[in-house]
Design a protein around this motif. Structure first.
Motif, PDB file in Angstrom:
ATOM      1  N   ILE A   5       0.315  55.770  68.164  1.00 18.62           N
ATOM      2  CA  ILE A   5       1.138  55.695  66.959  1.00 18.62           C
ATOM      3  C   ILE A   5       1.202  54.262  66.464  1.00 18.62           C
ATOM      4  O   ILE A   5       1.461  53.344  67.211  1.00 18.62           O
ATOM      5  N   PHE A   6       0.961  54.056  65.183  1.00 17.18           N
ATOM      6  CA  PHE A   6       1.127  52.741  64.581  1.00 17.18           C
ATOM      7  C   PHE A   6       2.203  52.864  63.515  1.00 17.18           C
ATOM      8  O   PHE A   6       2.065  53.644  62.577  1.00 17.18           O
ATOM      9  N   LEU A   7       3.259  52.125  63.679  1.00 14.58           N
ATOM     10  CA  LEU A   7       4.364  52.161  62.732  1.00 14.58           C
ATOM     11  C   LEU A   7       4.025  51.306  61.527  1.00 14.58           C
ATOM     12  O   LEU A   7       3.660  50.160  61.658  1.00 14.58           O
ATOM     13  N   SER A   8       4.130  51.843  60.340  1.00 17.53           N
ATOM     14  CA  SER A   8       3.921  51.057  59.121  1.00 17.53           C
ATOM     15  C   SER A   8       5.230  50.972  58.371  1.00 17.53           C
ATOM     16  O   SER A   8       5.703  51.955  57.815  1.00 17.53           O
ATOM     17  N   PRO A 195      18.916  47.424  67.086  1.00 17.13           N
ATOM     18  CA  PRO A 195      20.228  47.951  66.696  1.00 17.13           C
ATOM     19  C   PRO A 195      20.119  48.803  65.432  1.00 17.13           C
ATOM     20  O   PRO A 195      19.911  48.292  64.338  1.00 17.13           O
ATOM     21  N   GLY A 196      20.285  50.113  65.579  1.00 12.21           N
ATOM     22  CA  GLY A 196      20.102  50.993  64.432  1.00 12.21           C
ATOM     23  C   GLY A 196      21.316  51.820  64.082  1.00 12.21           C
ATOM     24  O   GLY A 196      21.196  52.841  63.393  1.00 12.21           O
ATOM     25  N   GLY A 197      22.511  51.396  64.531  1.00  9.69           N
ATOM     26  CA  GLY A 197      23.711  52.194  64.299  1.00  9.69           C
ATOM     27  C   GLY A 197      24.690  51.536  63.355  1.00  9.69           C
ATOM     28  O   GLY A 197      24.331  51.068  62.273  1.00  9.69           O
ATOM     29  N   LYS A 240      16.075  55.166  63.307  1.00  7.42           N
ATOM     30  CA  LYS A 240      15.738  56.596  63.387  1.00  7.42           C
ATOM     31  C   LYS A 240      14.267  56.788  63.718  1.00  7.42           C
ATOM     32  O   LYS A 240      13.895  57.659  64.518  1.00  7.42           O
ATOM     33  N   GLN A 241      13.399  55.972  63.111  1.00 12.66           N
ATOM     34  CA  GLN A 241      11.972  56.056  63.394  1.00 12.66           C
ATOM     35  C   GLN A 241      11.689  55.752  64.872  1.00 12.66           C
ATOM     36  O   GLN A 241      10.888  56.435  65.521  1.00 12.66           O
ATOM     37  N   ILE A 242      12.327  54.723  65.397  1.00 12.45           N
ATOM     38  CA  ILE A 242      12.116  54.349  66.794  1.00 12.45           C
ATOM     39  C   ILE A 242      12.604  55.458  67.718  1.00 12.45           C
ATOM     40  O   ILE A 242      11.949  55.801  68.715  1.00 12.45           O
ATOM     41  N   GLU A 244      12.729  58.630  67.075  1.00 12.34           N
ATOM     42  CA  GLU A 244      11.788  59.748  66.987  1.00 12.34           C
ATOM     43  C   GLU A 244      10.486  59.469  67.728  1.00 12.34           C
ATOM     44  O   GLU A 244       9.746  60.389  68.057  1.00 12.34           O
ATOM     45  N   MET A 245      10.194  58.217  68.021  1.00  2.95           N
ATOM     46  CA  MET A 245       9.042  57.854  68.840  1.00  2.95           C
ATOM     47  C   MET A 245       9.322  58.009  70.331  1.00  2.95           C
ATOM     48  O   MET A 245       8.451  57.789  71.162  1.00  2.95           O
ATOM     49  N   GLY A 246      10.551  58.355  70.673  1.00 10.04           N
ATOM     50  CA  GLY A 246      10.887  58.601  72.066  1.00 10.04           C
ATOM     51  C   GLY A 246      11.562  57.468  72.782  1.00 10.04           C
ATOM     52  O   GLY A 246      11.772  57.531  74.000  1.00 10.04           O
ATOM     53  N   LEU A 247      11.937  56.415  72.050  1.00 12.94           N
ATOM     54  CA  LEU A 247      12.607  55.269  72.668  1.00 12.94           C
ATOM     55  C   LEU A 247      14.091  55.272  72.309  1.00 12.94           C
ATOM     56  O   LEU A 247      14.477  55.758  71.245  1.00 12.94           O
ATOM     57  N   PRO A 248      14.941  54.725  73.175  1.00 13.96           N
ATOM     58  CA  PRO A 248      16.378  54.641  72.864  1.00 13.96           C
ATOM     59  C   PRO A 248      16.648  53.588  71.798  1.00 13.96           C
ATOM     60  O   PRO A 248      15.840  52.686  71.564  1.00 13.96           O
ATOM     61  N   VAL A 249      17.803  53.696  71.171  1.00 19.86           N
ATOM     62  CA  VAL A 249      18.213  52.787  70.093  1.00 19.86           C
ATOM     63  C   VAL A 249      19.660  52.384  70.337  1.00 19.86           C
ATOM     64  O   VAL A 249      20.482  53.204  70.767  1.00 19.86           O
ATOM     65  N   LEU A 250      19.972  51.118  70.052  1.00 19.07           N
ATOM     66  CA  LEU A 250      21.343  50.639  70.148  1.00 19.07           C
ATOM     67  C   LEU A 250      22.136  51.021  68.906  1.00 19.07           C
ATOM     68  O   LEU A 250      21.583  51.133  67.811  1.00 19.07           O
ATOM     69  N   ASP A 251      23.449  51.163  69.076  1.00 13.29           N
ATOM     70  CA  ASP A 251      24.338  51.293  67.928  1.00 13.29           C
ATOM     71  C   ASP A 251      24.744  49.938  67.370  1.00 13.29           C
ATOM     72  O   ASP A 251      25.101  49.827  66.194  1.00 13.29           O
ATOM     73  N   ASP A 252      24.681  48.895  68.209  1.00 16.26           N
ATOM     74  CA  ASP A 252      25.162  47.584  67.769  1.00 16.26           C
ATOM     75  C   ASP A 252      24.606  46.501  68.682  1.00 16.26           C
ATOM     76  O   ASP A 252      24.106  46.781  69.785  1.00 16.26           O
ATOM     77  N   LEU A 253      24.710  45.256  68.222  1.00 20.35           N
ATOM     78  CA  LEU A 253      24.162  44.118  68.952  1.00 20.35           C
ATOM     79  C   LEU A 253      24.963  42.871  68.609  1.00 20.35           C
ATOM     80  O   LEU A 253      25.202  42.593  67.429  1.00 20.35           O
ATOM     81  N   HIS A 254      25.365  42.109  69.634  1.00 21.67           N
ATOM     82  CA  HIS A 254      26.030  40.831  69.413  1.00 21.67           C
ATOM     83  C   HIS A 254      25.180  39.722  69.996  1.00 21.67           C
ATOM     84  O   HIS A 254      24.729  39.814  71.139  1.00 21.67           O
ATOM     85  N   THR A 255      24.957  38.643  69.210  1.00 18.81           N
ATOM     86  CA  THR A 255      23.953  37.652  69.595  1.00 18.81           C
ATOM     87  C   THR A 255      24.442  36.207  69.642  1.00 18.81           C
ATOM     88  O   THR A 255      23.669  35.328  69.993  1.00 18.81           O
ATOM     89  N   ILE A 256      25.691  35.910  69.290  1.00 19.13           N
ATOM     90  CA  ILE A 256      26.051  34.520  69.023  1.00 19.13           C
ATOM     91  C   ILE A 256      27.142  33.961  69.941  1.00 19.13           C
ATOM     92  O   ILE A 256      27.876  33.055  69.558  1.00 19.13           O
ATOM     93  N   SER A 257      27.208  34.437  71.177  1.00 18.43           N
ATOM     94  CA  SER A 257      28.208  33.850  72.075  1.00 18.43           C
ATOM     95  C   SER A 257      27.917  32.370  72.331  1.00 18.43           C
ATOM     96  O   SER A 257      28.826  31.605  72.670  1.00 18.43           O
ATOM     97  N   GLY A 258      26.670  31.958  72.172  1.00 28.45           N
ATOM     98  CA  GLY A 258      26.321  30.556  72.340  1.00 28.45           C
ATOM     99  C   GLY A 258      26.932  29.644  71.296  1.00 28.45           C
ATOM    100  O   GLY A 258      26.994  28.424  71.484  1.00 28.45           O
ATOM    101  N   ASP A 259      27.364  30.224  70.177  1.00 25.31           N
ATOM    102  CA  ASP A 259      27.996  29.436  69.111  1.00 25.31           C
ATOM    103  C   ASP A 259      29.494  29.271  69.295  1.00 25.31           C
ATOM    104  O   ASP A 259      30.130  28.526  68.538  1.00 25.31           O
ATOM    105  N   TRP A 260      30.063  29.977  70.270  1.00 20.34           N
ATOM    106  CA  TRP A 260      31.511  29.918  70.460  1.00 20.34           C
ATOM    107  C   TRP A 260      31.905  28.586  71.100  1.00 20.34           C
ATOM    108  O   TRP A 260      31.525  28.298  72.237  1.00 20.34           O
TER     109      TRP A 260
END
Length: 353
Positions: A5-8, A195-197, A240-242, A244-260
């Protein structure tokens, strides 16, 4: 699921309201976690980057609430971390896919070699310093070759990664890079961090630096609307595409604890407490679903300061991860801690006949 599968991305029509898990089932619920629960992966980035990074990661996993980590395969201490981790088969170990080498005096190089990926090499022979430079100089095919080289090195060292993610978010900075990221995940049957939620925490992560910059320039006022970054506008449809390819997806993501950083001078203990309070704040803010919270733990040393000014913050992350107060808060609130390994096992059960 076919590995060819190639995702476009150009074929995907992105609508903010389309197929939104936030308006129906969360991905956590789809994976079989209880409805209405907050499910969290506390994730330590940058294992393998340095001795201090390895020690901080191991302590966060062994004695703290961290449940997962990812390794920077081009870095000098990556093999050391993997060899030590073999004594801990319960650890959840992924790959922090690397396309940049950001520090001034401490650099690492692409694993695929200059002949195959010349656009990923800066004049020093290392990865480029910034995401923008990678986008300017590297082709998607070079990115694909390098990602495979990093995965193959991990496999040769005896590690089957539980997931893939992106150092400095470089793979999210260009649609074609994102294609290649998802492609290697599908080909190797390894979950990709995406993160797709509802993305409540991701929106904070992406807009907070914009607000901070505008404030520094005297251009921000309270209540000023900040345009949503493009990835937020298309994340749900791509998630949703990911899925349907059979992989899990996150509802959310936090990335900036280094800025605190506290507004006042602080000791390490005060910084640790400040970070505990901030982690509690974002755990309260997150909506039910599966979220990944990124941290960067190190064991403190003066040597780390020789190449990075982020040592205090990273040590603060370690202090927070091992603080009984944060662990007690998580237990009291009924927050479920999980790993990428468990998430993928749950996803596979949904597609088995």
């Amino acid at each position: 699921m076919k590995k060819s599968i190639f995702l476009s991305l150009s074929l995907i029509v992105f609508f903010w309201a389309s197929s939104s898990p936030a308006r129906g089932q969360t991905y956590a619920e789809k994976l079989g976690y209880p409805k209405g629960k907050k499910v969290v992966i506390f994730h330590v980035d940058d294992a393998g980057m340095s001795y201090e990074s390895n020690q901080g990661t191991m302590q966060s996993l062994d004695f703290g609430i961290a449940t997962s980590c990812s390794i920077m395969m081009p870095c000098p201490w990556a093999a050391n971390f993997i060899h030590q981790a073999k004594a801990h088969p319960e650890w959840d170990l992924g790959l922090h896919l690397v396309l940049t080498s950001e520090w001034k005096t401490y650099r690492w190089e692409p694993l695929a070699g200059k002949q195959l990926v010349p656009g990923l090499h800066d004049p020093d022979g290392a990865f480029w310093h910034t995401v923008e430079q990678v986008v300017q100089h590297a082709s998607p095919e070079e990115v694909y070759i390098e990602l495979k080289a990093q995965i193959e090195r991990a496999l040769r060292l005896g590690l089957k990664p539980t997931h893939l993610d992106s150092h400095m978010g470089t793979l999210f900075a260009h649609d074609k890079f994102l294609e290649k990221y998802i492609q290697v995940g599908v080909e190797y049957d390894i979950p990709v961090m995406f993160p797709g939620g509802n993305n409540v925490l991701l929106e904070e992560s992406m807009t907070a630096p914009i607000i901070r910059k505008l404030k520094a320039e005297g251009k921000y006022h309270d209540g000023m609307p900040i345009p949503k970054p493009e990835i937020l506008l298309k994340s749900q449809a791509l998630g949703k595409q990911i899925w349907e390819m059979g992989l899990p997806v996150l509802d959310d993501l936090h990335t900036i604890s280094g800025d605190w950083k506290p507004d006042h001078a602080h000791s390490h203990e005060e910084l640790g407490q400040y970070k505990v309070d901030q982690f509690k704040r974002i755990l309260e803010k997150m909506e039910p679903g599966l979220a990944m919270i990124i941290i960067h733990s190190i064991e403190y040393s003066d040597f780390f300061k020789r190449f990075s000014g982020s040592g205090d913050s990273r040590y603060g992350d370690l202090l927070a991860m091992t603080d009984p107060e944060l662990k007690s808060y998580i237990e009291k609130e009924g927050i479920i801690l999980t790993t990428w390994r468990e998430v993928m096992e749950r996803r596979k059960r949904l597609i088995q006949p």
